[in-house]
Design an enzyme around this catalytic site. Structure first.
Site, short mmCIF file in Angstrom:
data_model
loop_
_atom_site.label_atom_id
_atom_site.label_comp_id
_atom_site.label_asym_id
_atom_site.label_seq_id
_atom_site.Cartn_x
_atom_site.Cartn_y
_atom_site.Cartn_z
CB ALA A 44 49.73 -32.65 63.10
N GLY A 45 46.88 -30.97 61.40
CA GLY A 45 46.05 -31.09 60.19
C GLY A 45 46.71 -30.32 59.06
CE LYS A 66 41.00 -18.34 58.18
NZ LYS A 66 41.35 -18.33 56.74
CB SER A 103 46.51 -25.46 53.93
OG SER A 103 45.65 -26.39 53.37
CE LYS A 141 37.22 -18.33 55.54
NZ LYS A 141 37.69 -19.56 54.94
CG ASN A 162 34.09 -24.16 54.77
OD1 ASN A 162 33.24 -24.66 55.49
ND2 ASN A 162 35.30 -23.84 55.22
CD GLU A 192 36.35 -25.51 61.83
OE1 GLU A 192 35.27 -25.87 62.33
OE2 GLU A 192 37.44 -25.60 62.41
#
Ligand SMILES: NC(=O)C1=CN([C@@H]2O[C@H](COP(=O)(O)OP(=O)(O)OC[C@H]3O[C@@H](n4cnc5c(N)ncnc54)[C@H](O)[C@@H]3O)[C@@H](O)[C@H]2O)C=CC1
Ligand SMILES: O=C(CO)COP(=O)(O)O
Length: 331
Positions: free
Chosen positions: A8-9, A106, A140, A191, A256, A281
């Site tokens: 639930a991020g 990802k 998001s 990416k 990122n 990530e």
């Protein structure tokens, strides 16, 4: 359909809202009891997705693993990539035998070099025909605000890809399908390393030329690694490739990009990590990307230089000098 979302991020909750808007009954599983309570009591996820005032009524949450996936026809996984294997092992017995499992993650697992399709399938003993990956330019906060966006659903089974695409299609969210799971996974995870580097250049004050150079050379690295891994080259020209690269490398909404920008402003990786709002990530994936290049015999100057930034504290100027250090060569 009955859909369970594990994690639930920011993205798990946003994708849960997309699924609910598409008419599904959505059960979120969250590690954090306060997030589960916030979703159930206030219809909010104030800690991970504060921009959304009220989540759909058809979204509920649970801390109980078995209860969260009991009736699931689709199980969506949105857990920070480095923790996915361990977290999923605890669901292996509970997930219904015929459920489709979808990864939104990802990243590349640093300890093994495995892609998330491999991690999910190994952890759950899942045949390829029950797996799909979703990846695209999907910041998001923008999707959560129901801004028009598109994504790609990849599965080796076209029926599964279509089922998942239909389950997440709304008036503002369009899903395309693809058979290229490997390409989609590599686009989405690699990416992030490029976004770290572009963000770093921006944070250091460089303009469009530098950003375009790093982004384009980064794309060349993605394509070379993808083709050597058996992916389809045209996947990298699509939404999940160039599309996501453009979105992630161009937006301060990207964790990122922002992590990289903070490095460019002079923060150490530890300091950038402390101020990061959610998982970046690309940080653990940088090492995995350079290792993948070594294993495949593909040169990865950008990933290697970013590895030196993260491990040895190279400045942005020094990172760019590394990129310039190679002999004159054809593009
Ligand atoms: N936020 C975005 O815009 C997008 C994110 N993604 C990907 O989706 C994945 C999740 O991202 P977000 O939800 O945005 O990240 P986030 O940082 O907001 O949430 C991470 C989630 O991982 C869970 N988690 C961490 N360690 C865990 C453990 N040991 N056991 C169980 N759960 C654990 C956390 O509880 C949290 O729910 C990442 O791989 C990310 O790259 C993909 C597309 C868009
Ligand atoms: O993948 C993303 C957009 O498509 C989100 O990027 P970040 O994980 O950098 O926030």
């Amino acid at each position: 359909m009955n859909v369970s979302v594990l994690g639930a991020g920011a993205w798990g909750t946003t994708f849960g809202q997309v699924l609910a808007d598409a008419g599904n009954k959505v059960t979120m599983w969250g590690l954090e009891p306060e997030i589960v309570e916030d979703i159930n009591v206030n219809h909010r996820n104030g800690s991970r997705l504060p921009s959304v005032d009220r989540l759909p009524e058809s979204m509920t949450a649970s801390n109980d693993r078995a209860q969260a996936v009991r009736d699931a026809e689709i199980v969506v996984v949105a857990i920070a990539a480095q923790y996915a294997r361990e977290a999923l092992a605890a669901f292996a017995e509970a997930i219904p035998d015929d459920a489709i499992v979808v990864s939104l993650m990802k990243g590349i697992e640093r300890s093994t070099g495995a892609r998330m399709d491999q991690v999910v399938r190994e952890a759950l003993q899942l045949p390829a025909q029950r797996f799909a990956a979703v990846s695209g330019p999907n910041l998001s906060k923008e999707v959560a605000a129901r801004q028009p966006s598109a994504t790609v659903v990849a599965s080796s089974d076209p029926v599964v890809a279509k089922t998942v695409a239909q389950a997440c299609t709304t008036s503002y969210f369009k899903a395309y399908t693809s058979p290229d799971v490997v390409g989609l996974e590599l686009c989405g995870s690699l990416k992030n390393v490029v976004a770290l580097a572009v963000g770093m250049c921006r944070g250091a004050g460089y303009g469009e030329n530098t950003a375009a150079m790093v982004q384009t050379r980064g794309l060349a690295e993605l394509i070379a690694l993808g083709v050597a891994s058996g992916a389809q080259e045209h996947t990298f020209a699509g939404l999940a490739g160039v599309g996501d690269l453009v979105a992630t490398c161009g937006s301060p909404l990207s964790r990122n990009y922002t992590f990289g920008a903070n490095l460019g402003k002079g923060l150490s990786p530890e300091e950038a990590s402390r101020v990061s709002n959610g998982v970046a990530e690309g940080v653990p994936t940088t090492e995995a990307m350079a290792a993948l290049g070594k294993a495949l015999g593909v040169e990865t100057p950008l990933a290697t230089a970013m590895g030196r930034v993260l491990n040895e504290g190279l400045s942005c100027g020094e990172m760019l000098q590394e990129l310039f250090a190679s002999d004159v060569s054809e593009e």
